[in-house]
Write a protein that holds these residues in place. Structure first.
Motif, mmCIF file in Angstrom:
data_model
loop_
_atom_site.group_PDB
_atom_site.id
_atom_site.type_symbol
_atom_site.label_atom_id
_atom_site.label_comp_id
_atom_site.label_asym_id
_atom_site.label_seq_id
_atom_site.Cartn_x
_atom_site.Cartn_y
_atom_site.Cartn_z
ATOM 1 N N HIS A 44 0.837 -1.196 0.000
ATOM 2 C CA HIS A 44 0.000 0.000 0.000
ATOM 3 C C HIS A 44 0.874 1.249 0.000
ATOM 4 C CE1 HIS A 44 -3.860 2.001 0.565
ATOM 5 N NE2 HIS A 44 -3.227 2.837 1.362
ATOM 6 N N GLY A 45 0.544 2.209 -0.859
ATOM 7 C CA GLY A 45 1.347 3.416 -0.964
ATOM 8 C C GLY A 45 0.564 4.685 -0.678
ATOM 9 N N ALA A 46 1.267 5.804 -0.733
ATOM 10 C CA ALA A 46 0.649 7.102 -0.457
ATOM 11 C C ALA A 46 -0.189 7.590 -1.631
ATOM 12 C CB ALA A 46 1.739 8.126 -0.136
ATOM 13 N N LYS A 47 -0.036 6.929 -2.789
ATOM 14 C CA LYS A 47 -0.818 7.297 -3.972
ATOM 15 C C LYS A 47 -1.506 6.058 -4.537
ATOM 16 C CE LYS A 47 2.022 11.271 -5.253
ATOM 17 N NZ LYS A 47 2.736 11.981 -6.349
ATOM 18 N N LEU A 48 -2.680 6.284 -5.097
ATOM 19 C CA LEU A 48 -3.440 5.207 -5.738
ATOM 20 C C LEU A 48 -2.920 5.048 -7.160
ATOM 21 C CD1 LEU A 48 -5.771 3.220 -6.132
ATOM 22 C CD2 LEU A 48 -7.298 5.176 -6.456
ATOM 23 N N ARG A 49 -2.444 3.841 -7.486
ATOM 24 C CA ARG A 49 -1.789 3.599 -8.770
ATOM 25 C C ARG A 49 -2.630 2.665 -9.641
ATOM 26 N NH1 ARG A 49 2.336 0.710 -8.791
ATOM 27 N NH2 ARG A 49 3.616 1.715 -10.360
ATOM 28 N N PHE A 50 -3.185 3.235 -10.726
ATOM 29 C CA PHE A 50 -3.805 2.436 -11.779
ATOM 30 C C PHE A 50 -2.729 2.140 -12.815
ATOM 31 C CE2 PHE A 50 -7.319 4.989 -10.088
ATOM 32 C CZ PHE A 50 -8.325 4.043 -9.930
ATOM 33 N N CYS A 51 -2.604 0.889 -13.241
ATOM 34 C CA CYS A 51 -1.549 0.522 -14.187
ATOM 35 C C CYS A 51 -2.137 -0.144 -15.427
ATOM 36 C CB CYS A 51 -0.539 -0.417 -13.531
ATOM 37 S SG CYS A 51 0.354 0.338 -12.155
ATOM 38 N N TYR A 52 -1.704 0.346 -16.579
ATOM 39 C CA TYR A 52 -2.128 -0.213 -17.864
ATOM 40 C C TYR A 52 -0.925 -0.829 -18.559
ATOM 41 C CZ TYR A 52 -3.617 -0.574 -22.700
ATOM 42 O OH TYR A 52 -3.893 -1.062 -23.954
ATOM 43 N N PHE A 53 -1.123 -2.010 -19.138
ATOM 44 C CA PHE A 53 -0.041 -2.700 -19.846
ATOM 45 C C PHE A 53 -0.512 -3.059 -21.253
ATOM 46 C CE2 PHE A 53 0.535 -3.348 -15.362
ATOM 47 C CZ PHE A 53 1.897 -3.218 -15.164
ATOM 48 N N ASP A 117 17.138 -4.659 -18.307
ATOM 49 C CA ASP A 117 17.845 -3.767 -17.386
ATOM 50 C C ASP A 117 19.088 -4.485 -16.866
ATOM 51 O OD1 ASP A 117 18.735 -2.407 -15.030
ATOM 52 O OD2 ASP A 117 16.777 -1.432 -14.883
ATOM 53 N N PRO A 118 20.277 -4.032 -17.281
ATOM 54 C CA PRO A 118 21.507 -4.736 -16.875
ATOM 55 C C PRO A 118 21.789 -4.632 -15.377
ATOM 56 C CG PRO A 118 22.017 -2.691 -18.041
ATOM 57 C CD PRO A 118 20.543 -2.900 -18.171
ATOM 58 N N HIS A 119 21.281 -3.593 -14.731
ATOM 59 C CA HIS A 119 21.504 -3.447 -13.286
ATOM 60 C C HIS A 119 20.624 -4.424 -12.508
ATOM 61 C CE1 HIS A 119 23.994 0.046 -14.003
ATOM 62 N NE2 HIS A 119 23.034 0.590 -14.746
ATOM 63 N N LEU A 120 19.361 -4.515 -12.928
ATOM 64 C CA LEU A 120 18.456 -5.462 -12.273
ATOM 65 C C LEU A 120 18.651 -6.887 -12.782
ATOM 66 C CD1 LEU A 120 15.131 -3.401 -12.410
ATOM 67 C CD2 LEU A 120 16.623 -3.720 -10.434
ATOM 68 N N ARG A 121 19.283 -6.991 -13.981
ATOM 69 C CA ARG A 121 19.432 -8.271 -14.657
ATOM 70 C C ARG A 121 18.068 -8.921 -14.904
ATOM 71 N NH1 ARG A 121 24.831 -11.109 -11.951
ATOM 72 N NH2 ARG A 121 26.283 -9.417 -12.501
ATOM 73 N N LYS A 122 17.145 -8.084 -15.357
ATOM 74 C CA LYS A 122 15.791 -8.555 -15.634
ATOM 75 C C LYS A 122 15.368 -8.107 -17.028
ATOM 76 C CE LYS A 122 14.204 -8.495 -10.820
ATOM 77 N NZ LYS A 122 13.246 -7.897 -9.860
ATOM 78 N N SER A 123 14.690 -9.002 -17.737
ATOM 79 C CA SER A 123 14.152 -8.657 -19.047
ATOM 80 C C SER A 123 12.999 -7.669 -18.886
ATOM 81 C CB SER A 123 13.645 -9.920 -19.753
ATOM 82 O OG SER A 123 12.515 -10.442 -19.048
ATOM 83 N N GLY A 124 12.627 -7.026 -19.984
ATOM 84 C CA GLY A 124 11.470 -6.142 -19.957
ATOM 85 C C GLY A 124 10.215 -6.895 -19.566
ATOM 86 N N ARG A 125 10.099 -8.114 -20.086
ATOM 87 C CA ARG A 125 8.954 -8.954 -19.775
ATOM 88 C C ARG A 125 8.845 -9.236 -18.269
ATOM 89 N NH1 ARG A 125 4.022 -11.404 -20.413
ATOM 90 N NH2 ARG A 125 4.077 -13.606 -19.861
ATOM 91 N N GLN A 126 9.969 -9.559 -17.638
ATOM 92 C CA GLN A 126 9.958 -9.840 -16.207
ATOM 93 C C GLN A 126 9.598 -8.600 -15.399
ATOM 94 O OE1 GLN A 126 10.242 -12.915 -14.788
ATOM 95 N NE2 GLN A 126 9.538 -11.807 -12.970
ATOM 96 N N GLN A 127 10.120 -7.464 -15.815
ATOM 97 C CA GLN A 127 9.784 -6.221 -15.123
ATOM 98 C C GLN A 127 8.295 -5.924 -15.221
ATOM 99 O OE1 GLN A 127 12.705 -2.877 -15.906
ATOM 100 N NE2 GLN A 127 13.549 -4.432 -17.285
ATOM 101 N N VAL A 128 7.710 -6.183 -16.389
ATOM 102 C CA VAL A 128 6.280 -5.951 -16.588
ATOM 103 C C VAL A 128 5.462 -6.828 -15.646
ATOM 104 C CG1 VAL A 128 4.388 -6.423 -18.209
ATOM 105 C CG2 VAL A 128 6.342 -5.049 -18.934
ATOM 106 N N LEU A 129 5.815 -8.107 -15.569
ATOM 107 C CA LEU A 129 5.072 -9.022 -14.697
ATOM 108 C C LEU A 129 5.133 -8.566 -13.241
ATOM 109 C CD1 LEU A 129 6.126 -12.473 -16.208
ATOM 110 C CD2 LEU A 129 3.868 -11.399 -16.347
ATOM 111 N N GLU A 130 6.290 -8.118 -12.817
ATOM 112 C CA GLU A 130 6.431 -7.687 -11.425
ATOM 113 C C GLU A 130 5.666 -6.395 -11.164
ATOM 114 O OE1 GLU A 130 10.534 -7.795 -10.186
ATOM 115 O OE2 GLU A 130 10.845 -9.751 -11.135
ATOM 116 N N GLU A 131 5.622 -5.508 -12.165
ATOM 117 C CA GLU A 131 4.842 -4.282 -12.002
ATOM 118 C C GLU A 131 3.345 -4.591 -11.918
ATOM 119 O OE1 GLU A 131 5.769 -1.277 -11.335
ATOM 120 O OE2 GLU A 131 7.897 -1.739 -11.441
ATOM 121 N N MET A 132 2.901 -5.621 -12.611
ATOM 122 C CA MET A 132 1.495 -6.041 -12.510
ATOM 123 C C MET A 132 1.154 -6.414 -11.072
ATOM 124 S SD MET A 132 0.592 -8.439 -15.782
ATOM 125 C CE MET A 132 0.820 -7.844 -17.453
#
Length: 242
Positions: A44-53, A117-132
């Motif tokens: 839970h955060g200080a802002k309400l986040r709607f996310c579209y993919f 992302d070479p720093h996170l060592r995560k593909s774009g696809r993996q980042q998207v799933l985690e943001e979901m």
């Protein structure tokens, strides 16, 4: 032996053309294998986040949600700066850009397509799933016109697997009664801005409660389930001579 469609609308249209399919025509949700969300969880955060993919176009435009949001914020000044819409994957279409210009700065945050992302060592696809998994509410925009009765966006199945609440905008809400549990998700007729404003209000109230629970009652759809259903129906269906 058996014929399959992804939606009831597609099946019904086919039966109008060929009534002989009635005993051999079935709706099967194709689903997908469970995505790997790693250890991503919602906080839970200080802002309400709607996310579209996904992609954006004037046929599938974020403006369908942003225009009612603009009206909602005009009546709820205390929420200005506390609601964000994050868009991943698509460049904002013309309709979306025009509404963005009228919303308070920072309300809409386009992230574009996520790459490795070479720093996170995560593909774009993996980042998207985690943001979901981290989203407060997922935005799902079906499309425009009667053709929407013939398909369901494949993104729907990822959203369901993420177990986060979905705000759906569709021209045919009746097609979703077997897909999304209306007690867990907010389903709006996209041609009715007041319905969408009511969905936003519902999301705000849940956010204000301090905890937006995962949606665990809505049935997920896997590719394995679809295959088992197809095989079972094909075996059971009457065979006709060639």
């Amino acid at each position: 032996s058996a014929v399959f469609w992804y939606t009831n609308g597609a099946r019904n249209e086919a039966l109008k053309r060929n009534p002989n399919l009635a005993g051999r025509g079935f709706v099967v949700r194709p689903g997908m294998s469970p995505p790997d969300f790693k250890d991503a969880t919602h906080k839970h955060g200080a802002k309400l986040r709607f996310c579209y993919f996904g992609g954006l176009s004037e046929e599938r435009s974020l403006s369908l949600f942003l225009s009612p949001l603009l009206q909602f914020l005009k009546s709820n000044h205390d929420l200005v700066g506390k609601i964000e819409v994050h868009a991943y994957g698509g460049t904002p279409d013309g309709l979306t850009r025009r509404v963005m210009e009228r919303l308070p700065e920072g309300t809409v945050q386009p992230h574009g397509r996520l790459e490795y992302d070479p720093h996170l060592r995560k593909s774009g696809r993996q980042q998207v799933l985690e943001e979901m998994r981290k989203a407060d509410f997922l935005l799902l925009i079906h499309g425009q016109g009667d053709i929407c009765k013939l398909y369901i966006p494949s993104k729907s199945y990822e959203y369901i697997w993420s177990q986060r609440p979905i705000v759906l905008l569709t021209p045919c809400p009746e097609e979703w009664t077997e897909v999304l549990n209306s007690n867990e998700h907010l389903i709006s007729n996209q041609d009715n801005p007041k319905e969408i404003e009511s969905a936003i209000e519902g999301a705000v109230q849940e956010w204000k409660s301090g905890k937006i629970e995962d949606r665990t009652q809505t049935q997920s759809f896997s590719a394995e389930d679809a295959v088992e259903t197809i095989v079972a129906l094909a075996v059971q269906s009457p065979r006709t001579p060639r």
